[in-house]
Write an enzyme that holds these catalytic residues in place. Structure first.
Site, short mmCIF file in Angstrom:
data_model
loop_
_atom_site.label_atom_id
_atom_site.label_comp_id
_atom_site.label_asym_id
_atom_site.label_seq_id
_atom_site.Cartn_x
_atom_site.Cartn_y
_atom_site.Cartn_z
N ASP A 199 0.84 -1.19 0.00
CA ASP A 199 0.00 0.00 0.00
C ASP A 199 0.88 1.25 0.00
O ASP A 199 2.03 1.23 0.43
CB ASP A 199 -0.91 0.02 1.23
CG ASP A 199 -1.94 -1.08 1.22
OD1 ASP A 199 -2.33 -1.49 0.11
OD2 ASP A 199 -2.36 -1.52 2.30
N ARG A 200 0.29 2.34 -0.46
CA ARG A 200 1.02 3.61 -0.51
C ARG A 200 1.65 3.97 0.84
O ARG A 200 2.80 4.41 0.91
CB ARG A 200 0.07 4.73 -0.95
CG ARG A 200 0.67 6.13 -0.91
CD ARG A 200 -0.38 7.18 -1.27
NE ARG A 200 0.15 8.53 -1.16
CZ ARG A 200 0.17 9.24 -0.03
NH1 ARG A 200 -0.32 8.70 1.08
NH2 ARG A 200 0.66 10.46 -0.01
#
Length: 410
Positions: A199-200
Site C-alpha cells: 500500500d502507498r
C-alpha cells in the site's frame, strides 16, 4: 507454444473432464491468464473484444488476442465447454522472449490486456521519471528494494487514469530503461515488474522482476508460502516479515490469526472479516505474529498499551494484517480505514484530549498506518542463490512512541 515471423504466438489447451460444462472465460483464466495476474473480469473483456484484425496497428504496444474453440472463432465468455474440446489462444503483438517448459502450455508474453486506443494513450502518458530508489540488490533478473512511505506502487488506468506520475513504476521505467516484466499488467493497472505490491502508506522491502520468466517464478513463490518449491534442486519457501504498531496488548503474545476476508459490503476499497467461508469472494487469511515490545500509555483514551508486533504472512490477502488485527480490537496506529480513532470525521464521546494525545494522533494521521515490510528471504528463481534482506524499524515508529512516553513522564 508455436510462434511465427509475425510475432504471433499460439497456445493450445484440451478441455479435460474437470472443466466439462465450464465457461470459456473461467477455463482460460485458470489455464492461461491466472499466473499472468490478469483478472477474471479482464479475461471476459478480452474474449468479448478479441480479434487479431484489430484497428490498432501492427506496432501497437498492446498484444491482440483471438480465441478459437474447435477451430472456430469465439467471442462469448460464457460459452460452455465440453470434455475433449480444444481451445486455441492466438496472441499477436510485440515479441517477448519466452521459454516453454516441457509438458505444459505456459508461455511468457506481454499481457497488457485492453485493446482500446484510449488505454494505449493512457499508457503513453506514463513516463520514466528519475526518482531515487533505495536498491538493496540488483542483477540481470530482478531487483530488491526498500520502498519509501507515501510512494504509490503503480498507476491505475480505469475508470480513469490515476497516479500516472511519481509512482514506483515511473521510477523503475527510468532505472531499468524499460527492461521489466510485462505479465503483471491488466486493463485496470499498469504494473511492469511488479510481482507483489505494498500500500502507498506501507514502507519496506519489495522484489521486482525484469523479465517474465523471473516474474512467473517469483509469483509462484509468493503464492506457495506454505509449500516448499524446488528451485535449482533446492527446496525453499519465501519468508516475509512485517512490523506493525498496534493498539492494546496481545494475548497470547505469540500466535496465529486465521480469518476469512472478503470485500467490504459497501466500501469497495475496504475489506472485512466474515464468519461464513462460503460468502462471495471470501478467502482464508493466515497471519503468524509475535509481540516484540509493549509501550505503556497513560493518556491515550481507550488504550493503555501500544504493541510493536512482528507479523509473518502465510497467505497474501489485500489489507490482511490491517484487517486481522482490527478484528482482534488491536487496530494499527494511523490506519484511517480500520482504526476508529483515525477515521475521517470520527467524533469521540470522551473527556478533553491531553496535549500529548492530540500531538500523537496528528502525527499518526500524517504518517498513515504504521506498517513496514521488514524482512524478505527467498531462493533466487534463476540462480538458486539464497537471498536475505532486512530493513530496520522506520524512525517514525520511534517518534510516535516518544510522544507517548512524554505523556508518562508528566
Amino acid at each position: 507454444m508455436m510462434q511465427n515471423s509475425a510475432h504471433q504466438e499460439q497456445h493450445k489447451f484440451e478441455v479435460s473432464t474437470d472443466y466439462h460444462k465450464e465457461r470459456l472465460d473461467v477455463f482460460l483464466f485458470n489455464k492461461f491468464f491466472k499466473e499472468r495476474q490478469v483478472s477474471k473480469n479482464a479475461v471476459s473483456k478480452l474474449i468479448q473484444n478479441s480479434s487479431l484484425n484489430s484497428t490498432t496497428g501492427s506496432d501497437s504496444i498492446l498484444p491482440r488476442y483471438k480465441f478459437l474453440c474447435n477451430e472456430e472463432a469465439v467471442n462469448k465468455p460464457a460459452l460452455k465447454l465440453r470434455n475433449g474440446d480444444y481451445v486455441l489462444v492466438m496472441v499477436e503483438g510485440n515479441p517477448v522472449a519466452s521459454e516453454q517448459s516441457s509438458g505444459n502450455n505456459k508461455s511468457l508474453t506481454n499481457e497488457r490486456n485492453n485493446h482500446t486506443n484510449d488505454t494505449e494513450s493512457n499508457l503513453l502518458d506514463i513516463q520514466p521519471e528519475n526518482i531515487p530508489l533505495n536498491i538493496l540488490y540488483e542483477d540481470e533478473y530482478l531487483i530488491v528494494l526498500d520502498k519509501s512511505k507515501f510512494m504509490t506502487v503503480h498507476p491505475s488506468l480505469k475508470p480513469k487514469p490515476r497516479n500516472t506520475t511519481g509512482t514506483l513504476v515511473n521510477a523503475l521505467l527510468f532505472h531499468c530503461q524499460g527492461k521489466l516484466s510485462s505479465c503483471g499488467s491488466c486493463d485496470e493497472h499498469y504494473r511492469p515488474g511488479i510481482v507483489h505490491r505494498l500500500d502507498r502508506d506501507t514502507s519496506g522491502i519489495m522484489v521486482i522482476a525484469k523479465d517474465d520468466d523471473t516474474h512467473l517464478a517469483l509469483k509462484k513463490l509468493f503464492e506457495n508460502k506454505n509449500s516448499p518449491l524446488e528451485v535449482n534442486g533446492n527446496d525453499s519457501n519465501i519468508t516475509r516479515y512485517y512490523q506493525a504498531l498496534v493498539e492494546n496488548e496481545l494475548k497470547p503474545v505469540e500466535g496465529k490469526i486465521e480469518v476469512y476476508i472478503k470485500r467490504h459490503h459497501s466500501i469497495p476499497s475496504k475489506r472485512e472479516v466474515t464468519k461464513n467461508p462460503l460468502d462471495t469472494g471470501a478467502k482464508l487469511a493466515i497471519t503468524e505474529y509475535k509481540e516484540l515490545e509493549t509501550i505503556p500509555v497513560k493518556n491515550l483514551n481507550g488504550c493503555n498499551i501500544l504493541s510493536l508486533v512482528q507479523c509473518k504472512l502465510l497467505t497474501g490477502r489485500t489489507h490482511q494484517i490491517r484487517v486481522s488485527f482490527a478484528h482482534l480490537n488491536r487496530p494499527l496506529v494511523g490506519d484511517v480505514l480500520y482504526n476508529p480513532r483515525f477515521k475521517s470525521g470520527h467524533k469521540t464521546k470522551k473527556k478533553k484530549q491531553s496535549k500529548y494525545e492530540e500531538e500523537f494522533e496528528k502525527f499518526a494521521l500524517e504518517k498513515g498506518q504504521f506498517l513496514h515490510a521488514s524482512y524478505l528471504k527467498f531462493v533466487h528463481p534463476r540462480t538458486g542463490k539464497l537471498l536475505e534482506f532486512s530493513s530496520k524499524t522506520p524512525s517514525y515508529f520511534r517518534e510516535a512512541i516518544k510522544l507517548l512516553n512524554h505523556s508518562i513522564e508528566e
